[in-house]
Design an enzyme around this catalytic site. Structure first.
Site, PDB file in Angstrom:
ATOM      1  CD  GLU A  38     -21.886 116.248  52.979  1.00 48.56           C
ATOM      2  OE1 GLU A  38     -21.892 115.139  53.547  1.00 48.56           O
ATOM      3  OE2 GLU A  38     -21.640 116.397  51.765  1.00 48.56           O
ATOM      4  CG  ASP A  54     -21.078 114.416  42.248  1.00 51.52           C
ATOM      5  OD1 ASP A  54     -20.937 113.737  43.284  1.00 51.52           O
ATOM      6  OD2 ASP A  54     -20.206 114.523  41.377  1.00 51.52           O
ATOM      7  CB  CYS A  78     -38.990 106.846  46.115  1.00 49.06           C
ATOM      8  SG  CYS A  78     -37.496 105.832  46.253  1.00 49.06           S
ATOM      9  CB  CYS A  88     -33.983 107.521  46.092  1.00 51.20           C
ATOM     10  SG  CYS A  88     -34.956 107.892  44.610  1.00 51.20           S
ATOM     11  CG  ASP A 121     -22.292 116.911  46.579  1.00 51.90           C
ATOM     12  OD1 ASP A 121     -22.265 116.533  47.758  1.00 51.90           O
ATOM     13  OD2 ASP A 121     -21.662 116.332  45.661  1.00 51.90           O
ATOM     14  CB  CYS A 128     -33.744 104.607  43.052  1.00 53.44           C
ATOM     15  SG  CYS A 128     -34.728 104.343  44.553  1.00 53.44           S
TER      16      CYS A 128
END
Length: 399
Positions: free
Chosen positions: A275, A356, A331, A328, A191, A347
């Site tokens: 990304e 990050d 989950c 998240c 990231d 979360c």
């Protein structure tokens, strides 16, 4: 994995210090290369307006005719090879334009365009570590900061001068030392950011060195002095050179740091997930443009991709709209909002996330899903009740 036997063409760049005669000869060559390129571009543009096409062979014939005129007789004083190479570069530029891979070629500027000349094997002699270019009686005084591959025979040599006045020579040759590395199961999500330059899915963070900020005061001072000099004066040229030296120092530090990071990542990991950022649009943000440019995300990606190709690694780019920060990684729940000011968040499942690190983990999971089954990288739900494409990776791989 079997080691590939194909060799990679690699450019080795060195700094050199020309004599006064060599500097004058190269400067004339740079000017002639620029002149020929611009004249050929103008001729092809005029022909295009008449709905005619001009190819390389026709441009080469024009060059021969130009040399015979009294006005352009000075083109015969420099080596003909760099002039022919300029026409080949123009042909490539038009090919990319017609292939919709680039915009229409632009004219070269005496002050702003890169000063360079390319010599093929017929226009230079490389023997016993000495390089002599056509039209020169002496070899270039090159600082061999690193050795060339054993038995290397350069196919092309490119001489250039940067805005800071430094001279460089780049030798293109086969590098048998570049081979595919042994296959590994290691994969990593990466990231990019500004607070930390890079954050990995392993939890490791690379600090942002902020190279431009370190020299910002000196750069501002040099730029103020430049604006006070009379245009066209020798003092203005000296002041401009000082500004260029500071920019060069910043760029050198940035490039060195990125080379070290990307080499380490490629050596340690088989799959690297990043990304797909649109840096061109992001720098339109006036508040962040300077910091984003200094981070050099595009340069990082470019280095990562060509080194991965060298060593048999895989780089996966995830869609820029994938909500890696809001999702998240435990989950799969998707948060409604996630402002940039929020660096940690909790979360609904009770997991506390570093923004990050969580994004890097989500990128890695998305990359694995894409590599395994070609799944999309956008979540298919907004509540903890279902399964996202990433969570379906295991079930989809079952027969």
């Amino acid at each position: 994995m079997s080691v590939t036997t194909s060799q990679v063409k690699r450019a080795f760049k060195y700094r050199f210090y020309p004599t006064d005669a060599q500097a004058a000869e190269l400067s004339r060559t740079f000017g002639c290369v620029r002149k020929v390129y611009n004249m050929a571009l103008a001729a092809r543009t005029e022909a295009w307006a008449r709905q005619e096409r001009v190819n390389y062979n026709q441009s080469s014939a024009m060059l021969t005719a130009w040399k015979k005129t009294e006005e352009l007789a000075y083109l015969n004083e420099v080596s003909s090879v760099p002039l022919q190479q300029a026409l080949r570069h123009l042909q490539v530029a038009f090919t990319n334009f017609f292939g919709k891979r680039a915009r229409y070629p632009r004219f070269k500027s005496r002050k702003k365009s890169r000063k360079s000349a390319e010599y093929t094997a017929s226009a230079f002699r490389f023997r016993d570590g000495e390089l002599r270019l056509a039209k020169m009686s002496e070899s270039l005084r090159i600082v061999w900061s690193r050795p060339l591959p054993d038995g290397a025979s350069p196919s092309t040599v490119t001489v250039s001068q940067d805005a800071a006045g430094r001279w460089f020579v780049s030798l293109l040759c086969d590098d048998p030392g570049i081979k595919h590395l042994p296959t590994t199961d290691a994969a990593i999500g990466i990231d990019a950011g500004l607070d930390h330059l890079l954050t990995f899915s392993t939890g490791e963070k690379i600090a942002n060195p902020r190279h431009e900020r370190r020299d910002r005061v000196a750069l501002a001072k040099a730029q103020r002095r430049l604006t006070k000099k009379a245009k066209g004066s020798a003092n203005r040229a000296k002041a401009r050179r000082k500004v260029a030296k500071i920019h060069a120092r910043i760029a050198d530090r940035r490039r060195d740091a990125l080379h070290k990071i990307t080499t380490r990542l490629v050596r340690e990991n088989q799959t690297l997930v990043i990304e797909d950022l649109t840096v061109r649009n992001m720098v339109k943000n006036r508040r962040l443009a300077r910091a984003i440019s200094d981070a050099a995300w595009s340069q990082f990606r470019s280095m990562l991709e060509y080194k991965a190709a060298w060593y048999g690694r895989e780089v996966i780019a995830i869609d820029r709209w994938f909500p890696s920060s809001k999702l998240c990684s435990s989950c799969g729940a998707l948060a409604d909002e996630m402002p940039l000011s929020v660096r940690t968040w909790t979360c609904e499942c009770g997991t506390i996330h570093d923004r990050d690190v969580n994004a890097a983990k989500n990128l890695l999971a998305a990359g694995r899903a894409v590599a395994a089954c070609g799944a999309g990288v956008r979540p298919q739900r907004s509540s903890p009740g279902g399964q996202s494409a990433m969570k379906q990776e295991t079930s989809r791989r079952e027969p």
